[in-house]
Design a protein around this motif. Sequence first.
Motif, PDB file in Angstrom:
ATOM      1  N   UNK A  51       0.872  -1.130   0.051  1.00 13.31           N
ATOM      2  CA  UNK A  51      -0.050   0.016   0.187  1.00 13.31           C
ATOM      3  C   UNK A  51       0.860   1.465   0.077  1.00 13.31           C
ATOM      4  N   UNK A  52       0.365   2.248  -0.691  1.00 11.99           N
ATOM      5  CA  UNK A  52       1.275   3.330  -0.786  1.00 11.99           C
ATOM      6  C   UNK A  52       0.455   4.661  -0.741  1.00 11.99           C
ATOM      7  N   UNK A  53       0.837   5.732  -0.282  1.00 13.99           N
ATOM      8  CA  UNK A  53      -0.232   6.991  -0.060  1.00 13.99           C
ATOM      9  C   UNK A  53      -0.143   7.620  -1.559  1.00 13.99           C
ATOM     10  N   UNK A  54      -1.616   8.128  -1.639  1.00 12.68           N
ATOM     11  CA  UNK A  54      -1.948   8.337  -3.074  1.00 12.68           C
ATOM     12  C   UNK A  54      -0.956   9.730  -3.236  1.00 12.68           C
ATOM     13  N   UNK A  55      -0.868  10.722  -2.304  1.00 16.07           N
ATOM     14  CA  UNK A  55      -0.570  11.987  -2.477  1.00 16.07           C
ATOM     15  C   UNK A  55       1.034  11.587  -2.989  1.00 16.07           C
ATOM     16  N   UNK A  56       1.655  10.392  -2.717  1.00 15.70           N
ATOM     17  CA  UNK A  56       3.138   9.893  -3.248  1.00 15.70           C
ATOM     18  C   UNK A  56       3.150   9.706  -4.690  1.00 15.70           C
ATOM     19  N   UNK A  57       1.954   9.013  -4.981  1.00 15.68           N
ATOM     20  CA  UNK A  57       2.074   8.813  -6.389  1.00 15.68           C
ATOM     21  C   UNK A  57       1.715  10.040  -7.204  1.00 15.68           C
ATOM     22  N   UNK A  58       0.955  10.877  -6.915  1.00 12.98           N
ATOM     23  CA  UNK A  58       0.662  12.204  -7.457  1.00 12.98           C
ATOM     24  C   UNK A  58       1.903  13.248  -7.609  1.00 12.98           C
ATOM     25  N   UNK A  59       2.720  13.171  -6.493  1.00 15.56           N
ATOM     26  CA  UNK A  59       4.082  13.796  -6.508  1.00 15.56           C
ATOM     27  C   UNK A  59       5.052  13.154  -7.567  1.00 15.56           C
ATOM     28  N   UNK A  60       4.989  11.786  -7.511  1.00 22.77           N
ATOM     29  CA  UNK A  60       6.106  11.261  -8.451  1.00 22.77           C
ATOM     30  C   UNK A  60       5.459  11.033  -9.893  1.00 22.77           C
ATOM     31  N   UNK A  61       4.356  11.385 -10.162  1.00 21.26           N
ATOM     32  CA  UNK A  61       3.685  11.416 -11.442  1.00 21.26           C
ATOM     33  C   UNK A  61       3.724  10.097 -12.067  1.00 21.26           C
ATOM     34  N   UNK A  62       3.356   9.062 -10.961  1.00 20.68           N
ATOM     35  CA  UNK A  62       3.111   7.748 -11.319  1.00 20.68           C
ATOM     36  C   UNK A  62       4.097   6.696 -11.458  1.00 20.68           C
ATOM     37  N   UNK A  63       4.002   5.466 -12.029  1.00 23.42           N
ATOM     38  CA  UNK A  63       4.988   4.738 -12.412  1.00 23.42           C
ATOM     39  C   UNK A  63       5.892   5.029 -13.587  1.00 23.42           C
ATOM     40  N   UNK A  64       7.097   4.619 -13.645  1.00 20.17           N
ATOM     41  CA  UNK A  64       8.076   4.680 -14.606  1.00 20.17           C
ATOM     42  C   UNK A  64       7.634   3.723 -15.622  1.00 20.17           C
ATOM     43  N   UNK A  65       7.172   4.157 -16.838  1.00 22.36           N
ATOM     44  CA  UNK A  65       6.980   3.274 -17.906  1.00 22.36           C
ATOM     45  C   UNK A  65       7.859   2.577 -18.501  1.00 22.36           C
ATOM     46  N   UNK A  66       9.258   2.999 -18.636  1.00 21.16           N
ATOM     47  CA  UNK A  66      10.536   2.489 -18.981  1.00 21.16           C
ATOM     48  C   UNK A  66      11.023   1.273 -18.274  1.00 21.16           C
ATOM     49  N   UNK A  67      10.721   1.330 -17.056  1.00 24.75           N
ATOM     50  CA  UNK A  67      11.205   0.211 -15.837  1.00 24.75           C
ATOM     51  C   UNK A  67      10.565  -1.088 -15.979  1.00 24.75           C
ATOM     52  N   UNK A  68      11.455  -2.068 -16.160  1.00 26.63           N
ATOM     53  CA  UNK A  68      10.727  -3.375 -16.217  1.00 26.63           C
ATOM     54  C   UNK A  68      10.497  -3.972 -14.771  1.00 26.63           C
ATOM     55  N   UNK A  69      11.440  -3.423 -13.896  1.00 27.94           N
ATOM     56  CA  UNK A  69      11.149  -3.578 -12.393  1.00 27.94           C
ATOM     57  C   UNK A  69      10.635  -2.219 -11.799  1.00 27.94           C
ATOM     58  N   UNK A  70       9.244  -2.007 -12.017  1.00 30.48           N
ATOM     59  CA  UNK A  70       8.816  -0.787 -11.783  1.00 30.48           C
ATOM     60  C   UNK A  70       8.651  -0.634 -10.331  1.00 30.48           C
ATOM     61  N   UNK A  71       8.713  -1.796  -9.620  1.00 27.12           N
ATOM     62  CA  UNK A  71       8.507  -1.629  -8.073  1.00 27.12           C
ATOM     63  C   UNK A  71      10.116  -1.316  -7.446  1.00 27.12           C
TER      64      UNK A  71
END
Length: 405
Positions: free
Chosen positions: A205-225
């Motif tokens: 689980x991750x805070x919504x505010x963090x995902x918004x600050x980071x502009x989501x997941x890096x779509x170039x990353x194969x290991x997005x986690x």
Amino acid sequence: MIWTMLLYHMFLMLGGFLHFARYEFVIPGWQKSMKDLPKVSILIPAHNEEIVIEKTLKAMTRLEYPKEQLEVIVINDNSTDQTGEIAERMAAKFPYIKVVETTFPHAGKGKSSALNQGFKASTGEYIVVYDADNTPERKAVYYLAMGLKNDDKAGAIVGKFRVSNAKSTLLTRFINIETICFQWMAQAGRWHWFKMTTIPGTNFAIRRSIIETLDGWDEKALAEDTELTIRVYNLGYYIRFFPAAITWEQEPETWKVWWRQRARWARGNQYVVVKFLLQFFKLKRKAIVFDLFYFFFTYFLFFFGVILSNIIFFVSLFVDLNLSIGIVTIILWVLAFSLYVTEIYITLSIEKTEMTALNFFIVLFMYISYSQLWIILVVYALFLETKRVLFKQEVKWYKTERFNR
């Protein structure tokens, strides 16, 4: 280099055992603040998951979390099978389940892209991610939310995952031991000693505010986690390992599927190491460097040391290298092998069902088979990643095949 890694993992094993003995102490106090529960959005990226998606969604309906504070979002990512139809059928029965269809140009771009599309459709204060083959235990999401609600310094809470098909094949038995060791050594051990944990691909689980600050997941990353982990730390948060939240997931049952999945993992982690080492002076939290060097050591230096050692060993069988191999060398090898077996078996003892005579012999066999195969895999992954960078190839995300059980 080999001995450094062996001793370091023995140190992590001790930390993992100590965390296992203490992590439940906080639960009684934390439960007192769980009257007004935050809304949770569960994101489930799904590409051709008809074999497992219904079972996963049924597990979501059994979660012990107020349904009015829960939304389950299945991101149907360009599936060509019955994934979408099954998800829609479940959504018709349960109003808190909904289906998001990815569209061009985002369709079929991989897990990161699917998660970004699902996030846009979510409304929860906390975002929880599960893979499409996961069956979380009833209180898993409750415990993840509990961790975030009671620990303001935690940007994300990571739960524990177990292998649902551990007894299916020799390979799944290997993977079962590997995942237990990863969680209690690399996750719990690092959390206990350094307050550092890596976000996995599922059950966090991750805070919504963090995902918004980071502009989501890096779509170039194969290991997005792993990539997301570094950026969360750089914001000033830590990531807490809280094994009270448990999910069960399916693992590859054939070597071909395992090879493709693990090659993606290795390439993804190599990408993350290079990406953030190149940004070293831009990182705000220098503590991250410790984790980066851990991954660098694992995927570059340690494997180089093992490869060099193996090459010397095999060449010396046929060519006289004028090496003086005395009794001390033999004793050191026996001691290294004993450390390897001991640290794994002690870690297995944390899970009550895993400390068996069969697993003891499987651990012995892993040393000369499964563990050695990882060396070849990492070299192969490094070759592919180097080729991708040199020829500017597009990243292709491999979706792990599922098995009908």
